[in-house]
Design a protein around this motif. Sequence first.
Motif, PDB file in Angstrom:
ATOM      1  N   VAL A  73      24.670  -5.034 -15.517  1.00 19.74           N
ATOM      2  CA  VAL A  73      25.731  -4.343 -16.258  1.00 19.74           C
ATOM      3  C   VAL A  73      26.075  -5.202 -17.476  1.00 19.74           C
ATOM      4  CG1 VAL A  73      28.084  -3.466 -16.200  1.00 19.74           C
ATOM      5  CG2 VAL A  73      26.639  -3.305 -14.158  1.00 19.74           C
ATOM      6  N   SER A  74      25.755  -4.681 -18.663  1.00 21.40           N
ATOM      7  CA  SER A  74      26.019  -5.415 -19.898  1.00 21.40           C
ATOM      8  C   SER A  74      27.470  -5.206 -20.328  1.00 21.40           C
ATOM      9  CB  SER A  74      25.082  -4.934 -21.014  1.00 21.40           C
ATOM     10  OG  SER A  74      23.727  -5.209 -20.657  1.00 21.40           O
ATOM     11  N   LEU A  75      28.099  -6.286 -20.715  1.00 26.29           N
ATOM     12  CA  LEU A  75      29.497  -6.239 -21.155  1.00 26.29           C
ATOM     13  C   LEU A  75      29.556  -6.665 -22.625  1.00 26.29           C
ATOM     14  CD1 LEU A  75      31.142  -7.954 -18.032  1.00 26.29           C
ATOM     15  CD2 LEU A  75      30.906  -5.500 -18.493  1.00 26.29           C
ATOM     16  N   PRO A  76      29.545  -5.709 -23.563  1.00 28.25           N
ATOM     17  CA  PRO A  76      29.592  -6.065 -24.990  1.00 28.25           C
ATOM     18  C   PRO A  76      30.963  -6.600 -25.384  1.00 28.25           C
ATOM     19  CG  PRO A  76      29.767  -3.692 -24.709  1.00 28.25           C
ATOM     20  CD  PRO A  76      29.484  -4.251 -23.344  1.00 28.25           C
ATOM     21  N   LEU A  77      30.941  -7.534 -26.300  1.00 34.09           N
ATOM     22  CA  LEU A  77      32.187  -8.092 -26.806  1.00 34.09           C
ATOM     23  C   LEU A  77      32.692  -7.211 -27.942  1.00 34.09           C
ATOM     24  CD1 LEU A  77      34.279 -10.357 -26.820  1.00 34.09           C
ATOM     25  CD2 LEU A  77      32.780 -11.625 -28.387  1.00 34.09           C
ATOM     26  N   THR A  78      33.884  -6.703 -27.800  1.00 33.71           N
ATOM     27  CA  THR A  78      34.468  -5.806 -28.808  1.00 33.71           C
ATOM     28  C   THR A  78      35.788  -6.377 -29.296  1.00 33.71           C
ATOM     29  OG1 THR A  78      35.572  -4.523 -27.083  1.00 33.71           O
ATOM     30  CG2 THR A  78      33.385  -3.779 -27.745  1.00 33.71           C
ATOM     31  N   GLY A  79      36.333  -5.705 -30.283  1.00 36.08           N
ATOM     32  CA  GLY A  79      37.617  -6.136 -30.820  1.00 36.08           C
ATOM     33  C   GLY A  79      37.441  -7.028 -32.027  1.00 36.08           C
ATOM     34  N   TYR A  80      38.387  -7.922 -32.248  1.00 34.80           N
ATOM     35  CA  TYR A  80      38.390  -8.735 -33.458  1.00 34.80           C
ATOM     36  C   TYR A  80      38.621 -10.192 -33.090  1.00 34.80           C
ATOM     37  CZ  TYR A  80      38.850  -4.277 -35.880  1.00 34.80           C
ATOM     38  OH  TYR A  80      38.643  -3.008 -36.338  1.00 34.80           O
ATOM     39  N   CYS A  81      38.024 -11.046 -33.906  1.00 35.07           N
ATOM     40  CA  CYS A  81      38.249 -12.480 -33.770  1.00 35.07           C
ATOM     41  C   CYS A  81      39.666 -12.802 -34.268  1.00 35.07           C
ATOM     42  CB  CYS A  81      37.203 -13.251 -34.563  1.00 35.07           C
ATOM     43  SG  CYS A  81      37.392 -15.062 -34.472  1.00 35.07           S
ATOM     44  N   ALA A  82      40.124 -13.993 -34.002  1.00 36.75           N
ATOM     45  CA  ALA A  82      41.471 -14.387 -34.447  1.00 36.75           C
ATOM     46  C   ALA A  82      41.582 -14.390 -35.962  1.00 36.75           C
ATOM     47  CB  ALA A  82      41.809 -15.774 -33.900  1.00 36.75           C
ATOM     48  N   CYS A  83      40.399 -14.570 -36.613  1.00 32.88           N
ATOM     49  CA  CYS A  83      40.427 -14.570 -38.078  1.00 32.88           C
ATOM     50  C   CYS A  83      40.399 -13.164 -38.651  1.00 32.88           C
ATOM     51  CB  CYS A  83      39.268 -15.378 -38.638  1.00 32.88           C
ATOM     52  SG  CYS A  83      37.635 -14.655 -38.303  1.00 32.88           S
ATOM     53  N   GLY A  84      40.213 -12.149 -37.791  1.00 34.08           N
ATOM     54  CA  GLY A  84      40.206 -10.777 -38.245  1.00 34.08           C
ATOM     55  C   GLY A  84      38.830 -10.166 -38.343  1.00 34.08           C
ATOM     56  N   HIS A  85      37.750 -10.925 -38.067  1.00 33.60           N
ATOM     57  CA  HIS A  85      36.396 -10.394 -38.171  1.00 33.60           C
ATOM     58  C   HIS A  85      36.088  -9.543 -36.935  1.00 33.60           C
ATOM     59  CE1 HIS A  85      32.518 -10.731 -40.319  1.00 33.60           C
ATOM     60  NE2 HIS A  85      32.026 -10.410 -39.122  1.00 33.60           N
ATOM     61  N   ALA A  86      35.419  -8.382 -37.170  1.00 30.08           N
ATOM     62  CA  ALA A  86      35.075  -7.476 -36.065  1.00 30.08           C
ATOM     63  C   ALA A  86      33.882  -8.026 -35.288  1.00 30.08           C
ATOM     64  CB  ALA A  86      34.762  -6.088 -36.598  1.00 30.08           C
ATOM     65  N   TRP A  87      34.028  -8.088 -33.972  1.00 34.70           N
ATOM     66  CA  TRP A  87      32.925  -8.616 -33.133  1.00 34.70           C
ATOM     67  C   TRP A  87      31.731  -7.663 -33.100  1.00 34.70           C
ATOM     68  CZ3 TRP A  87      32.814 -13.428 -32.366  1.00 34.70           C
ATOM     69  CH2 TRP A  87      33.950 -14.176 -32.059  1.00 34.70           C
ATOM     70  N   GLU A  88      31.920  -6.362 -33.298  1.00 38.00           N
ATOM     71  CA  GLU A  88      30.798  -5.421 -33.236  1.00 38.00           C
ATOM     72  C   GLU A  88      29.728  -5.730 -34.276  1.00 38.00           C
ATOM     73  OE1 GLU A  88      33.886  -4.684 -33.037  1.00 38.00           O
ATOM     74  OE2 GLU A  88      34.297  -3.142 -31.530  1.00 38.00           O
ATOM     75  N   SER A  89      30.090  -6.368 -35.334  1.00 37.91           N
ATOM     76  CA  SER A  89      29.122  -6.646 -36.405  1.00 37.91           C
ATOM     77  C   SER A  89      28.394  -7.972 -36.204  1.00 37.91           C
ATOM     78  CB  SER A  89      29.850  -6.656 -37.759  1.00 37.91           C
ATOM     79  OG  SER A  89      30.839  -7.685 -37.794  1.00 37.91           O
ATOM     80  N   VAL A  90      28.701  -8.692 -35.118  1.00 39.94           N
ATOM     81  CA  VAL A  90      28.099 -10.008 -34.868  1.00 39.94           C
ATOM     82  C   VAL A  90      27.056  -9.880 -33.767  1.00 39.94           C
ATOM     83  CG1 VAL A  90      28.554 -12.405 -34.215  1.00 39.94           C
ATOM     84  CG2 VAL A  90      30.251 -11.115 -35.548  1.00 39.94           C
ATOM     85  N   SER A  91      25.871 -10.463 -33.987  1.00 31.06           N
ATOM     86  CA  SER A  91      24.805 -10.437 -32.980  1.00 31.06           C
ATOM     87  C   SER A  91      25.108 -11.429 -31.857  1.00 31.06           C
ATOM     88  CB  SER A  91      23.446 -10.778 -33.620  1.00 31.06           C
ATOM     89  OG  SER A  91      23.130  -9.852 -34.633  1.00 31.06           O
ATOM     90  N   ALA A  92      24.787 -11.035 -30.629  1.00 35.68           N
ATOM     91  CA  ALA A  92      25.008 -11.905 -29.460  1.00 35.68           C
ATOM     92  C   ALA A  92      23.992 -13.038 -29.459  1.00 35.68           C
ATOM     93  CB  ALA A  92      24.893 -11.099 -28.172  1.00 35.68           C
TER      94      ALA A  92
END
Length: 449
Positions: A73-92
Motif C-alpha cells: 500500500v503506497s502512501l504518497p506525501l501530500t500537502g505543503y512543506c513548511a516553506c509553502g512548497h507543494a509536495w505533489e511536485s517533488v519526486s520521492a
Amino acid sequence: MRELEAQVAQLLGRLRDLEARLAQDSTTSSQPPSKDKPWVPKSERQKTGRSSGAQRGHVGKTLKMAEHVDEVVSLPLTGYCACGHAWESVSAQGHVARQVMDLPELRLQVTEYRADVKVCPGCRHRQHASFPDDVPGRVQYGSRVHGLAVSLNAAHFIPLERTTEILEALCGAHPSEGTIVLNLQLAADRLIDFETQLKAALLNQPVLHADETGSKVNGKLQWMHVVSCAQLTLDGQHSQRGFAALEAMNVLPQFKGILMHDAWSTSFKLSAKHALCGAHLLRELRGLAEHHAQVWAGELRDALRLVYHQQKDGTITPDLVIAFEQQFDALLDAGLKANPPAPPVPGRRGRTKQTPGRNLALRCQQHREAVLRFLHDEGVPFDNNQAERDIRPWCVKRKVSGGFRSKEGGQHFARIRSDISTLHKQGLNVWHGLVSVFRSEIIMPSFCC
C-alpha cells in the motif's frame, strides 16, 4: 485399663493422621499443585544463585519484517512543506516501510466436483465418473474443517458447543455437535493401524513410564491410563483402574523391560522390572519429616537429593554409591525402630493399620532394588516425570470441558490423543497430521525410536 489406654493411643494416632492430612500439599504428598495454598513452594530444585529470567547470552526473539510481502500500500506525501512548497511536485527519493502481519479474511472455499454422465449407445446403460473417496455425499465439509474441529476438541480441549462457535467465527462453518462427534469417531477408526504399530513399538522400548488419573463418563468415575516414553505415547480409557485396564491396553502385561511407576500396587503384578519414582519418595519423606517429626525421613531425603544431583552432574563415583546405599539401609532401620508395629486392636479382625512412617520404610526395604535402580541401570531416570507430563493434558481436559458422554467417546478421544502426543514429541506438525487423517493419507510417526 489396658483397653482404655489402647483406645486413647488409637485416638491420638488418628488425631495425628488427621492433622498431617490437613497439612499436606504438593510438596509432601501426591496432592496436585492446584490445591496448594499460593505461598507454598512448588519445586524440589536446588537454587543456582542465578537471577530469574533470560540468562546472559540468551538469543532473544522479536517480530521481524518479512522479505516477501503479499500486498503493498503506497502512501504518497501530500500537502505543503513548511516553506509553502507543494509536495505533489517533488519526486520521492525513497520510502520508509512498516508491515502489518494479519490473518486474511477466512471463508469456506467451495469446490464442486462434476462427474461426467454417459449413456452406452449399445445397451443404454447410464454411468457417471467416480468421485474421490473423500467426497462421499452430495454436500460435506472438507478435511481441513474436520481436522480443525478435531484439533480444537482433542488437542485444545474445547467443548463441543464452543468448538462449533469458533468454527463459525473463523470461517462461517457451523457443524452440529453430532458432526464433531462423528469426526472424532471417524478419526479414531482410521487411527487403529497407528495404535497397533504404537503398541508394538512400546514393547521394544527398554524403559517405559506409566501413570493413571480419574476421568468422568456420564458423571461416573472411570480411569485414564498412560504408557509412554520420550518419543511415544499410548493413552487408554477404561472403567477400571486395576489390572483389567492394563490388559485392555495390551502393552504392560507383555512388557519385559523396565517400568517406571509410583509404587501403585497393581504395577507390581506385572512381569517387568520395576523402577520407583524418586520424586514421589521425596515428597513422602518431606511429609514425614515436617508433619510427623520423623528425623530419619528428613536425613534420608537429604541424602537421596544429594546422590541424585551428584548423578545428574556426573560427579557420582562407585564409592559414593556404596556409601549412600549403606546410609540408605541404616536410615530405613532407624525408621522401623522409630515406628514399631502397631498392636492389634481388640475386637478388630484383619491386619492392624500401621503408621505412614513404618509403611514407607517397609516399602523401601521390600522394593529396594526398584527405588535405587536409577543408580545402577543406565537410561533409567530418577523420577516418573515423563508419565506425569503425558497425563497432564487429561487433567486439563477434565477441568476445561469435563468428562465424556459415553465410554466409546472416551476411548476414541484417547486414541486421538495418543496420535497428537506422539506427533508432537517427534517434532511433526500436529495440524497436518490431523488433516491427513481425513484425507486417508495418514502421516505416521516413526516407530523405530
